[in-house]
Enzyme design. Sequence first.
Site, PDB file in Angstrom:
ATOM      1  N   SER A 548       0.844  -1.183   0.000  1.00 12.95           N
ATOM      2  CA  SER A 548       0.000   0.000   0.000  1.00 12.95           C
ATOM      3  C   SER A 548       0.886   1.243   0.000  1.00 12.95           C
ATOM      4  CB  SER A 548      -0.967  -0.042   1.187  1.00 12.95           C
ATOM      5  OG  SER A 548      -2.014   0.868   1.002  1.00 12.95           O
ATOM      6  N   ASP A 634     -10.188  -3.707  -5.092  1.00 13.98           N
ATOM      7  CA  ASP A 634      -9.557  -2.867  -4.075  1.00 13.98           C
ATOM      8  C   ASP A 634     -10.131  -1.450  -4.102  1.00 13.98           C
ATOM      9  OD1 ASP A 634      -7.876  -1.493  -2.353  1.00 13.98           O
ATOM     10  OD2 ASP A 634      -6.047  -2.413  -3.122  1.00 13.98           O
ATOM     11  N   HIS A 669      -8.150  -5.010  -1.073  1.00 12.80           N
ATOM     12  CA  HIS A 669      -6.880  -4.474  -0.612  1.00 12.80           C
ATOM     13  C   HIS A 669      -6.070  -5.472   0.207  1.00 12.80           C
ATOM     14  CE1 HIS A 669      -4.265  -1.022  -0.118  1.00 12.80           C
ATOM     15  NE2 HIS A 669      -4.241  -1.188   1.192  1.00 12.80           N
TER      16      HIS A 669
END
Length: 701
Positions: A548, A634, A669
């Site tokens: 991320s 995501d 995610h």
Amino acid sequence: MESEELQAPTAEARPTERVLWGETVVDHYAWMREKSVEVTTHLEAENAYVESMMASTVDLQQTIFDEIKKRVKETDLSVPVRKDGWSYFTRTVEGDQYAIHCRRPIELDPASGTEHEGDEQIILDENIEAAEAEYFEIGVFEVSIDHRMLAWADDLTGDERFTLRFRDLTTGEDLPDRIDGVTYGSAWAADNTTLFYVRPDEATRPYQIWRHKLGTPVDNDVCVFQEDDERFFASVGRDKDDHFIQIGVSSAITDETWLLPADSPTAELELVTGRRDGIEYSVMHRNGQLVIHTNDGAENFRIMTTSLDALGHESWVELVAERHDVMVSGFDSLGDYLVLFERAQGLTRLAVRRWSNGETWVLDQPEEVYSVWAGANVDMDTSVLRYGYTSMVSPPSVFTVDLDTGERTLLKQSEVLGGYDPDQYETWRSWATASDGASIPISLVRRRGSGDDGSQHDRPQPCVLYAYGAYEASMDPTFSVARLSLLDRGFVFAIAHVRGGGEMGRRWYLGGKFEHKINTFTDTVASARHLIDEGLTSPTQLAVRGGSAGGLLVGSVINLAPELFAAAVAQVPFVDNINTMLDPSLPLTVTEWEEWGDPAKSEAIYRAMRAYSPYENVAERLYPAVFATAGLSDPRVGFWEPAKWVQRLRAETTSGAPVLLWTDLGAGHGGPSGRYDSWRDEARTLAFIIQAVGTATPGLR
């Protein structure tokens, strides 16, 4: 990693121009943002390419998966949490992907006066609810105050939009009430028939709090709060003593809290104190007063109190003052004790203060490098504190400590099967020096060597350097079963606690934010050089890993110093950050301006971003081997960001090292939701790292 059968997928270049602050930037792959048949076909081709390129690691992947599986106690129980005559716990069963949520009644034997637990009741079996779904996540799980109802919500795609349901725990049946499109957060009122829940807007921002009455049509639900400022998230929860329902409104730097008596669910909300830019606070009710954790007048936070008759910040009275070398990250209250969650010298700690006389002390811990946190302390009327403990060599443990006597009890330590011996491993802290002189803590672990003192290694070792550095989030040193598959192959594992994180207090975070964001990446480069200069590893043996915002870090670092790394793993990486921050229609963008800055409104922010943006700074370089991942659903980092980045890397790299992209087509995610699926996912990643640094033999030193 070679293949003669399949060529790397190539996306068509379709130039799009962006003109901003006098600069024209051409993006050849902006079109990949659309979730079209063409794009999904391309992503499927990328997955096939990964399988082809990593075909030689299939046996290694299976071996690592088996190693992880054999170390985990697959059929296991959590430590029960007792409340109001019930004992709640979860358990896992060998072969099942997900947890089973259970409880037992606590019964009193009238003859002996002793307590015992009755028969198990299954509240929710996630395996049954998931059925054949490729993805399954629980986003709401809350038992009513009278323990008769369960509110629960599931997501079957990974897009973090859940369906809320209600289960009668006396019958095990779900009620007809069903609410689609909710997000995380809930609170039962004291009547046990009213639930407050959260709805997101089109950009996935939680912005509305709704009230539902069991047995009434969902169309009759009432929106009790709406936050229109797109910088802010709304949340809801119940206070620890069940006195208030709290509605919170938070941006990255500002908080506001509203209170509602739990026994009056239709009453008017009462504001604690209005939002003031840059002022954060949270509250807990205790004995007719509020205890407040805030940075108001205290960069590293302090603890305040006020009465319910004078809620505004003008009436707050200081209880625990700010300290320049200690960050107060939160608190809890038990009986006569205020428990402070603190950070000092890059480590977590628990401090205890008596309400009655102000006596304060820190709970000591057995290792020099560790992580400690508060556990499930649901009862305010007790002197017993539950907390969790781990280190990079010590599996997670749950302890209690009686704050009256100091007596500690180990309730459970996660069992690592297969003869794991922590004494065969060593963990320590080292410090790198940044380009501006800042000292960067690095937590390390490896298997002990064969020297006389059991810790000497006569040559550099393969190493994984992990870092994150954003949102004031701290990457604390913790244990990992999967990591043992690296350590047992001679790897060192290092966590660089770089600026932008919260490990060293608020200034550490601010030192890696906005115009100073470049420090996050130069700190990581300095940490890599430190490991090399110390002889722990070498550039041909070093991999960098992050996810991320940590994936943004990975992308920036290999632009800055590709020569230091043999491999890079970027999981769901935020690598197209400028274009994302320029598009307020995307999930999170507006709220993220307070984390990254708004490049459309500030030339200084734009110039800073242009200096570190991974996607826009790809150039002709000797890049290391790269493994990137994405999630098709995501909502936090769009799948197109790594997809675009990989195309640019392949076009520019002069090293010949592979650049791979794996997209989970059925998740978001966090990657795969089931534990076996996540282990296989991790086995693939570890196999890539092991192959890329040329060390695939178990036990190699």
